[in-house]
Scaffold this motif. Structure first.
Motif, PDB file in Angstrom:
ATOM      1  N   GLY A 149       0.826  -1.196   0.000  1.00 25.19           N
ATOM      2  CA  GLY A 149       0.000   0.000   0.000  1.00 25.19           C
ATOM      3  C   GLY A 149       0.858   1.242   0.000  1.00 25.19           C
ATOM      4  N   ARG A 150       0.289   2.334  -0.504  1.00 25.00           N
ATOM      5  CA  ARG A 150       0.990   3.620  -0.520  1.00 25.00           C
ATOM      6  C   ARG A 150       0.084   4.660   0.125  1.00 25.00           C
ATOM      7  NH1 ARG A 150       4.196   5.585  -5.702  1.00 25.00           N
ATOM      8  NH2 ARG A 150       5.605   4.086  -4.710  1.00 25.00           N
ATOM      9  N   TYR A 151       0.636   5.411   1.063  1.00 26.29           N
ATOM     10  CA  TYR A 151      -0.138   6.378   1.841  1.00 26.29           C
ATOM     11  C   TYR A 151       0.608   7.710   1.830  1.00 26.29           C
ATOM     12  CZ  TYR A 151      -2.289   2.006   3.169  1.00 26.29           C
ATOM     13  OH  TYR A 151      -2.912   0.776   3.115  1.00 26.29           O
ATOM     14  N   LEU A 163      -3.311   2.379   8.285  1.00 28.64           N
ATOM     15  CA  LEU A 163      -2.535   1.659   7.282  1.00 28.64           C
ATOM     16  C   LEU A 163      -2.858   0.170   7.251  1.00 28.64           C
ATOM     17  CD1 LEU A 163       0.946   3.268   8.085  1.00 28.64           C
ATOM     18  CD2 LEU A 163      -0.863   4.174   6.631  1.00 28.64           C
ATOM     19  N   LEU A 164      -3.028  -0.433   8.416  1.00 26.77           N
ATOM     20  CA  LEU A 164      -3.362  -1.854   8.538  1.00 26.77           C
ATOM     21  C   LEU A 164      -4.559  -1.999   9.457  1.00 26.77           C
ATOM     22  CD1 LEU A 164       0.154  -3.391   9.385  1.00 26.77           C
ATOM     23  CD2 LEU A 164      -0.887  -3.299   7.132  1.00 26.77           C
ATOM     24  N   SER A 165      -5.408  -3.000   9.179  1.00 28.72           N
ATOM     25  CA  SER A 165      -6.504  -3.327  10.094  1.00 28.72           C
ATOM     26  C   SER A 165      -6.821  -4.809   9.952  1.00 28.72           C
ATOM     27  CB  SER A 165      -7.739  -2.467   9.810  1.00 28.72           C
ATOM     28  OG  SER A 165      -8.347  -2.799   8.577  1.00 28.72           O
ATOM     29  N   PRO A 166      -7.519  -5.395  10.928  1.00 26.45           N
ATOM     30  CA  PRO A 166      -7.775  -6.836  10.887  1.00 26.45           C
ATOM     31  C   PRO A 166      -8.573  -7.261   9.653  1.00 26.45           C
ATOM     32  CG  PRO A 166      -8.256  -5.941  13.066  1.00 26.45           C
ATOM     33  CD  PRO A 166      -8.033  -4.765  12.165  1.00 26.45           C
ATOM     34  N   LEU A 167      -8.276  -8.463   9.160  1.00 30.09           N
ATOM     35  CA  LEU A 167      -9.091  -9.058   8.113  1.00 30.09           C
ATOM     36  C   LEU A 167     -10.536  -9.101   8.598  1.00 30.09           C
ATOM     37  CD1 LEU A 167      -8.988 -10.661   5.342  1.00 30.09           C
ATOM     38  CD2 LEU A 167      -8.973 -12.730   6.771  1.00 30.09           C
ATOM     39  N   ALA A 199      -0.305   6.132  11.028  1.00 25.85           N
ATOM     40  CA  ALA A 199       0.855   7.017  10.943  1.00 25.85           C
ATOM     41  C   ALA A 199       0.386   8.436  10.670  1.00 25.85           C
ATOM     42  CB  ALA A 199       1.821   6.560   9.849  1.00 25.85           C
ATOM     43  N   GLY A 200       1.124   9.395  11.214  1.00 29.61           N
ATOM     44  CA  GLY A 200       0.795  10.796  11.001  1.00 29.61           C
ATOM     45  C   GLY A 200       2.040  11.657  11.003  1.00 29.61           C
TER      46      GLY A 200
END
Length: 283
Positions: A149-151, A163-167, A199-200
């Motif tokens: 992924g790109r953020y 950026l990530l979260s549970p399936l 992230a920030g």
């Protein structure tokens, strides 16, 4: 600023307490026990098992090596890194898909599961600076998979970006649900753990709010690890929950315990440079 999480325990994890190794081509700091460095105080935090802050010199890198039963991801702070892994075969994958160059703001994610081999190499002249993070999955023997992924920095300057979260399908996901790979939070990379990463980028005197659990979990009791990477030559600093004793400098982290899903953690930039803040939220 008054603190709003009086029930929370916040314990700084100072940069000097991290493990450190300089191999010439690799300069690495370990927030948790890793490789030959072991500290019984820092073995894991919820499902968070590894947080390494790495700098790899140009034209060098990690040769092909195996992993299994971890969720492994790299977050690029500067420079570029080329990733290859055994989840894609050259016979059925184009060269551009087989060799993935990741740069600033990218995440490369691998479910190691039953076993993968991968390599990470910096083909550029300049060093690459990145975080490598491992999480313990909710079960062993998962089918290996790859995601990226790109953020953008622009979005991260507006507030914390997930950026990530549970399936979404959870621990009992079917093969079809695994293949679909739908995350709980749209636009994030799905991870096989009760784990959220954000992230920030916070300008000096700015304040961001992290919602514990990120509205992505049913688990009430949470733990949050906050990390401030070494990106501004020591000029970035942050304060958590308005607590004067909990000011973090670059390389520091903090264990935030005794919090519940929905609690608000205020992160304030109190240094002279923009602070890049990484939040790892786990059950």
């Amino acid at each position: 600023m008054s603190n709003s999480l009086r029930h929370a325990k916040i314990t700084p994890h100072r940069s000097a307490a991290r493990g450190h190794a300089d191999h010439g081509w690799l300069n690495t700091y370990h927030s948790f026990s890793f490789s030959s460095w072991y500290n019984s105080k820092f073995t894991q935090f919820g499902s968070l098992r590894v947080l390494n802050e790495d700098r790899v010199k140009g034209n060098s890198g990690f040769p092909e090596h195996p992993h299994s039963d971890f969720e492994i991801f790299s977050y690029i702070l500067s420079g570029e890194l080329t990733h290859t892994d055994s989840t894609h075969k050259e016979s059925d994958t184009t060269e551009s898909e087989l060799y993935r160059k990741i740069t600033r703001g990218d995440i490369q994610f691998t479910t190691a599961g039953t076993g993968v081999t991968h390599a990470e190499y910096n083909y550029a002249q300049d060093p690459v600076h990145f975080l490598q993070i491992w999480a313990i999955p909710w079960k062993r023997g998962l089918t290996p998979r790859y995601a990226s992924g790109r953020y953008s920095d622009e979005d991260k300057r507006k507030g914390f970006v997930n950026l990530l979260s549970p399936l979404k399908a959870g621990v009992d996901a079917t093969a079809a649900e695994e293949k679909a790979g739908e995350p709980t939070i749209p636009g994030t990379i799905p991870i096989h753990a009760d784990f959220v990463m954000g992230a920030g980028l916070i300008e000096p005197s700015g304040k961001f709010e992290w919602t514990v659990g990120a509205q992505a979990t049913e688990a009430t009791k949470r733990k949050v690890y906050v990390h401030l990477p070494m990106t501004k030559g020591g000029k970035a600093k942050i304060r958590l929950d308005g607590r004067e004793d909990d000011v973090l400098v670059e390389g520091d982290g903090a264990f935030v315990e005794g919090v519940n899903a929905g609690d608000k953690l205020i992160v304030e930039s109190v240094g002279d440079a923009e602070a890049e803040v990484v939040v790892l939220d786990t059950a």
